[in-house]
Structures are given as structure tokens and as C-alpha cells.
Design a protein around this motif. Structure first.
Motif, mmCIF file in Angstrom:
data_model
loop_
_atom_site.group_PDB
_atom_site.id
_atom_site.type_symbol
_atom_site.label_atom_id
_atom_site.label_comp_id
_atom_site.label_asym_id
_atom_site.label_seq_id
_atom_site.Cartn_x
_atom_site.Cartn_y
_atom_site.Cartn_z
ATOM 1 N N ALA A 142 0.811 -1.300 -0.007
ATOM 2 C CA ALA A 142 -0.176 -0.038 -0.007
ATOM 3 C C ALA A 142 0.774 1.354 0.104
ATOM 4 N N ASP A 143 0.385 2.476 -0.246
ATOM 5 C CA ASP A 143 0.948 3.786 -0.485
ATOM 6 C C ASP A 143 0.979 4.286 1.092
ATOM 7 N N GLY A 144 2.167 4.298 1.546
ATOM 8 C CA GLY A 144 2.103 4.829 3.015
ATOM 9 C C GLY A 144 2.366 3.962 4.044
ATOM 10 N N GLU A 145 2.458 4.250 5.207
ATOM 11 C CA GLU A 145 2.670 3.300 6.519
ATOM 12 C C GLU A 145 1.316 3.100 7.276
ATOM 13 N N SER A 146 1.065 1.964 7.299
ATOM 14 C CA SER A 146 -0.113 1.493 8.308
ATOM 15 C C SER A 146 0.421 0.611 9.820
ATOM 16 N N ARG A 147 -0.198 0.928 10.765
ATOM 17 C CA ARG A 147 -0.119 0.584 12.101
ATOM 18 C C ARG A 147 -1.039 -0.681 12.293
ATOM 19 N N ILE A 148 -0.585 -1.905 12.744
ATOM 20 C CA ILE A 148 -1.432 -2.996 13.007
ATOM 21 C C ILE A 148 -1.377 -3.298 14.451
ATOM 22 N N ARG A 149 -2.244 -3.250 14.916
ATOM 23 C CA ARG A 149 -2.060 -3.606 16.427
ATOM 24 C C ARG A 149 -3.105 -4.644 16.969
ATOM 25 N N GLU A 150 -2.473 -5.807 17.482
ATOM 26 C CA GLU A 150 -3.197 -7.059 17.806
ATOM 27 C C GLU A 150 -3.260 -7.105 19.386
ATOM 28 N N THR A 151 -4.598 -7.358 19.631
ATOM 29 C CA THR A 151 -5.057 -6.993 21.086
ATOM 30 C C THR A 151 -5.725 -8.542 21.446
ATOM 31 N N ILE A 152 -5.709 -9.588 20.482
ATOM 32 C CA ILE A 152 -6.251 -10.811 20.891
ATOM 33 C C ILE A 152 -5.454 -11.973 21.470
ATOM 34 N N PHE A 153 -4.377 -12.039 20.426
ATOM 35 C CA PHE A 153 -3.400 -13.163 20.803
ATOM 36 C C PHE A 153 -2.062 -12.510 20.831
ATOM 37 N N GLU A 154 -1.120 -12.873 21.900
ATOM 38 C CA GLU A 154 0.196 -12.701 21.757
ATOM 39 C C GLU A 154 0.830 -13.529 20.779
ATOM 40 N N ASN A 155 2.096 -12.945 20.233
ATOM 41 C CA ASN A 155 2.705 -14.103 19.361
ATOM 42 C C ASN A 155 2.145 -14.125 18.074
ATOM 43 N N ARG A 156 1.238 -13.188 17.604
ATOM 44 C CA ARG A 156 0.925 -13.454 16.353
ATOM 45 C C ARG A 156 1.113 -12.495 15.249
ATOM 46 N N PHE A 157 2.401 -12.367 15.272
ATOM 47 C CA PHE A 157 3.227 -11.462 14.072
ATOM 48 C C PHE A 157 4.161 -12.496 13.559
ATOM 49 N N MET A 158 4.026 -13.945 13.739
ATOM 50 C CA MET A 158 5.281 -14.578 13.021
ATOM 51 C C MET A 158 5.156 -14.691 11.627
ATOM 52 N N HIS A 159 4.234 -14.147 11.053
ATOM 53 C CA HIS A 159 4.082 -14.157 9.623
ATOM 54 C C HIS A 159 4.909 -12.923 8.966
ATOM 55 N N ALA A 160 5.079 -11.845 10.152
ATOM 56 C CA ALA A 160 6.107 -10.479 9.465
ATOM 57 C C ALA A 160 7.387 -11.049 8.912
ATOM 58 N N PRO A 161 8.187 -11.760 9.566
ATOM 59 C CA PRO A 161 9.624 -12.006 9.241
ATOM 60 C C PRO A 161 9.523 -12.922 7.776
ATOM 61 N N GLU A 162 8.425 -13.451 7.403
ATOM 62 C CA GLU A 162 8.285 -14.260 6.223
ATOM 63 C C GLU A 162 7.897 -13.388 5.159
ATOM 64 N N LEU A 163 6.919 -12.611 5.475
ATOM 65 C CA LEU A 163 6.572 -11.433 4.457
ATOM 66 C C LEU A 163 7.954 -10.625 4.231
ATOM 67 N N MET A 164 8.634 -10.325 5.148
ATOM 68 C CA MET A 164 10.051 -9.582 4.939
ATOM 69 C C MET A 164 10.819 -10.316 4.007
ATOM 70 N N ARG A 165 10.861 -11.684 3.912
ATOM 71 C CA ARG A 165 11.717 -12.333 3.065
ATOM 72 C C ARG A 165 11.093 -12.122 1.697
ATOM 73 N N LEU A 166 10.000 -11.636 1.443
ATOM 74 C CA LEU A 166 9.414 -11.209 0.024
ATOM 75 C C LEU A 166 9.786 -9.693 -0.324
ATOM 76 N N GLY A 167 10.453 -9.135 0.576
ATOM 77 C CA GLY A 167 10.815 -7.912 0.675
ATOM 78 C C GLY A 167 9.836 -6.524 1.161
ATOM 79 N N ALA A 168 8.839 -7.073 2.233
ATOM 80 C CA ALA A 168 8.258 -6.284 2.848
ATOM 81 C C ALA A 168 9.013 -5.465 3.947
ATOM 82 N N ASP A 169 8.344 -4.364 4.240
ATOM 83 C CA ASP A 169 9.040 -3.439 5.222
ATOM 84 C C ASP A 169 8.250 -3.465 6.469
ATOM 85 N N ILE A 170 8.635 -4.189 7.228
ATOM 86 C CA ILE A 170 7.836 -4.478 8.519
ATOM 87 C C ILE A 170 8.707 -4.166 9.891
ATOM 88 N N SER A 171 8.127 -3.470 10.873
ATOM 89 C CA SER A 171 8.796 -3.461 12.170
ATOM 90 C C SER A 171 7.796 -3.936 13.372
#
Length: 429
Positions: free
Chosen positions: A322-351
Motif C-alpha cells: 500500500a501507499d504509505g505506512e500502516s499500523r497494525i495492533r493485535e489485541t487478541i493473541f500474543e505472538n501473532r506476528f510470526m508471519h512478519a519475518p516471512e513477509l519480509m523475505r518477500l521484500g516487505a518493510d515491517i517492524s
């Protein structure tokens, strides 16, 4: 081990029928333990999770027959008698929701021995609320060597139960147990998800007296016995939302049918905010994306009717381009951003920091080998692969098979280049 390969760049155009809801179907299957008459479930998904539970139910004395009828895929479950009250670890550990056989077994037979479900990759998800609810209903609970030993030889008794936190699984479990309890049970601070309404409608069709599902207070008036029934499983809102995001990601126009758009209003609102066309129809929704690039928008997961945690990974994949920066806040489950490193392997910019991820959109993803970490994360990688340049290969797709029926077939029918590669490396024909 099978893999999914996606060649990115194809727009999606066509129609995708939405399957029955996995999260509802498995609880409805457990309801078959409550009666000695047949329960026929229509609009049934054919998934690894429903097969896992079917194996467990058969061990307990339920006959499970799958067929195709006038109403589509259906499953007939019949337990004229409970031949075993023992649910072993090797079966319960394959799917957490199978722990919900405990309440129906106690309600019908007065005793059960069920394995604790074990850990989970997206968080602890303990079953203490389930056990507290069953104890409130009069069950004696003992824990030994990883098993729950439960007894209620004089039957369960109605009770006032207030959940300290909202829990879909505990609310469903309490409903399944309380329908055969003596007296009235009132559940306070109950979960409000649509799957609870589906369970209420099925139980009431079997002769139960349940009201209030979909609100924070559910009242169950116990009955002496339940009878057989036929019930159609609610459409899968997570599958519907997943394909809506896939269409928004790839571009084109996709009509989702056999669906209820009201179940994913929070997602559809965010898609519109990002610049995607959304048209609600009588039997589903049409997703159009003709703009070159969507706008970044923020989301925060919440209990229904808020933004579903089970759609967070998919939406993150969408925001990576998408164009710009988005913030995604997870409030239901802890440890539910494990897909982020895999998306970064595709070139995504996620912290990621704690329960929040910042996604800065990039102009192009690049295909790569990635690995699924859980059910919803795995499909987010497929969605990202739809637009990544070159080929993306997703491994450990047994996660996908747990919750998405005929994924490759549905996407391919709309023009995507998606194929399954069998464990020996050859494409599946």
C-alpha cells in the motif's frame, strides 16, 4: 511435505463460493455427542480439522458419514451410545477445539477423561475458563498427567457463570454442557461471535432452550434430552475476508457468493478506506480494485464485530504494497506476528514492537521461499505471492489445509497462477 507455488502478477476476475465455517462446524460436530439421534450438518467444509475431529468422535462412538446431497456437502453424525469417554492426547493435540468434547461427554454420560490440548504457536490459550465453567455446573475436575478427569454422576446443574475475560471457546463449551443440565444457566460476559449464534440455532433445532447468543448474556434452560436435527453451517467469515483481501491485493473483480457480508463489515470498511470498491449483494459481496495502488490504513483487532484477529495476517500482506505506512495492533493473541519475518523475505518493510506492527508499503514484492507458521499466517503468504515478482513457494502448508477448502482451485478459477507441489517435488495433477 507439500508446498504451494504462486507466480505473481495475475489479476483476479471471477466468482468464488464461500465454504461453511470451520470454526462453527467443529463445535456443531461436537454437539452430536449430546443425542442418540442423528445430526445432519449441511454446507459442511471438508478440511483437515473436521477430519481430525471426525476421527476423535468415531473413537467415542459416533458414526461419521460424509456425502454430497441436494444441499451440498453434508455430514451425518450419529451416536446411539457413547462407547468411550476417553479422548487421548494423540487426537486432541492435533486440534485444540477437540477439547470441547469434554462438556458434552459429561453432560450425557456423567464422566470423561480428555487430554489437555497442549501448546499453540499463536499464544497460550489456556483452558482454565472452560474448566471453571464446567466446575460451576457441578462437574468434579481433577488434573493428572496431562489429562482432565471429570465426573458429574448426578448430572450437571444450572449456574450463573461470569467469565473474567471474553472467550469464544469457553462460551461455546459452556453452552454445549449446559443444555442438558438441570435448571437454568446464565453466561455473563459471553463472547458475541456469529459462530455462537450458529451453535445456538443448531442446539435449539435439537430441542435445546438457548437464547441470547450473539450478546454478552446467554441463557440456557436445561432439558432432559435432545433429538436429531438438520442444520446448515454458517458461511465462513474468515474465508470470505481472506478472498476479499486477495482480490484487493491482486486487482480485478471478484464476486464472493454463498456469503454474508455483514459478518465482515469491519474488514470491508477498511478495504473501502484503502480505496477498494466494495459492493454488498444479496448473497455475498463484490470486490473491485482498479486503482494502481491502495492507501495505507491502520487496524486494531478486536472481538466481533471488531476487526477479526484471524484476518490480521491477511490484511498485513495487503498493506505491504500500500501507499504509505500502516499500523497494525493485535489485541487478541500474543505472538501473532510470526508471519512478519516471512513477509519480509518477500521484500516487505515491517517492524514489530510488542503488540504493534508498522508496515511501510513498498512498490514491489519479490518471490521467495517462505514458510507457514500457523493457519492464517500461511494464507497471508499466498496472498503476498499473488503480486510478488516471480515465483513464491510456501512450505508447511498443512496449516492451510486445516482451514481453507480447495484454496488452489478457487484462486485458479479466477486467474491466479497457483499450484500445489507434492512432497516429492512434482506438481499435483
Amino acid at each position: 511435505m507439500d508446498r504451494i507455488a504462486i507466480i505473481g502478477g495475475a489479476r483476479l476476475n471471477g466468482e468464488i463460493p464461500v465454504s461453511g465455517a470451520k470454526n462453527s462446524a467443529i463445535k456443531l460436530m461436537a454437539a452430536s455427542l449430546l443425542t442418540d439421534e442423528p445430526l445432519r450438518l449441511t454446507n459442511m467444509p471438508r478440511l483437515a480439522d473436521t477430519r481430525f475431529l471426525g476421527k476423535l468422535l468415531m473413537r467415542l462412538g459416533v458414526s461419521v458419514t460424509e456425502s454430497d446431497g441436494a444441499d451440498g456437502q453434508q455430514t451425518l453424525l450419529h451416536a446411539p451410545e457413547i462407547t468411550s469417554g476417553f479422548a487421548p492426547y494423540e487426537l486432541v493435540s492435533q486440534m485444540r477445539a477437540s477439547f470441547n468434547v469434554l462438556g458434552p461427554l459429561i453432560a450425557r454420560t456423567g464422566q470423561a477423561k480428555v487430554s489437555l490440548p497442549g501448546g499453540c504457536t499463536i499464544g497460550a490459550r489456556p483452558v482454565d475458563l472452560h474448566l471453571q465453567a464446567l466446575e460451576a455446573l457441578g462437574a468434579k475436575i481433577d488434573l493428572h498427567e496431562g489429562y482432565v478427569y471429570a465426573q458429574a454422576p448426578r448430572g450437571l446443574q444450572g449456574a450463573e457463570i461470569t467469565f473474567p475475560i471474553v472467550s469464544v471457546g469457553a462460551t461455546e463449551h459452556a453452552m454445549l454442557a449446559a443444555v442438558l443440565a438441570q435448571g437454568t444457566t446464565v453466561l455473563h460476559n459471553a463472547a458475541c461471535e456469529p459462530e455462537l449464534i450458529d451453535l445456538q440455532e443448531c442446539l435449539n433445532a435439537m430441542g435445546a432452550k438457548v437464547e441470547g447468543a450473539g450478546t454478552s448474556t446467554v441463557t440456557i434452560t436445561g432439558v432432559a434430552r435432545l433429538h436429531g436435527a438438520t442444520h446448515s453451517v454458517i458461511p465462513d467469515r474468515i474465508e470470505m475476508g481472506t478472498y476479499a483481501v486477495a482480490a484487493a491485493m491482486a486487482g480485478g473483480e471478484v464476486r464472493l457468493t454463498k456469503a454474508r457480508p455483514g459478518l465482515i463489515d469491519s474488514l470491508l470498511d477498511k478495504l473501502e478506506e484503502a480505496g477498494c470498491g466494495v459492493e454488498r449483494t444479496a448473497d455475498g459481496v463484490i470486490i473491485r480494485r482498479n486503482v494502481e495502488r491502495l492507501k495505507a490504513v491502520d487496524i486494531e483487532t478486536a472481538a466481533f464485530p471488531g476487526f477479526a484477529t484471524d484476518l490480521q495476517a491477511q490484511f498485513m500482506a495487503l498493506m505491504t504494497v500500500a501507499d504509505g505506512e500502516s499500523r497494525i495492533r493485535e489485541t487478541i493473541f500474543e505472538n501473532r506476528f510470526m508471519h512478519a519475518p516471512e513477509l519480509m523475505r518477500l521484500g516487505a518493510d515491517i517492524s514489530v514492537s510488542g503488540g504493534e506492527a508498522r508496515v511501510r508499503g513498498v512498490s514491489q514484492l519479490e518471490g521467495a521461499e517462505v514458510m507457514a507458521t500457523d493457519l492464517r499466517a500461511s494464507v497471508s503468504l499466498v496472498i503476498a505471492g499473488l503480486v510478488a515478482r516471480g515465483e513464491t513457494t510456501v512450505s508447511r502448508i498443512y496449516h492451510l489445509d486445516r482451514g481453507f477448502e480447495r484454496l488452489e482451485e478457487k484462486l485458479t478459477a479466477c486467474g491466479a497462477q497457483v499450484r500445489r507441489i507434492q512432497g516429492d517435488g512434482e506438481p499435483e495433477l
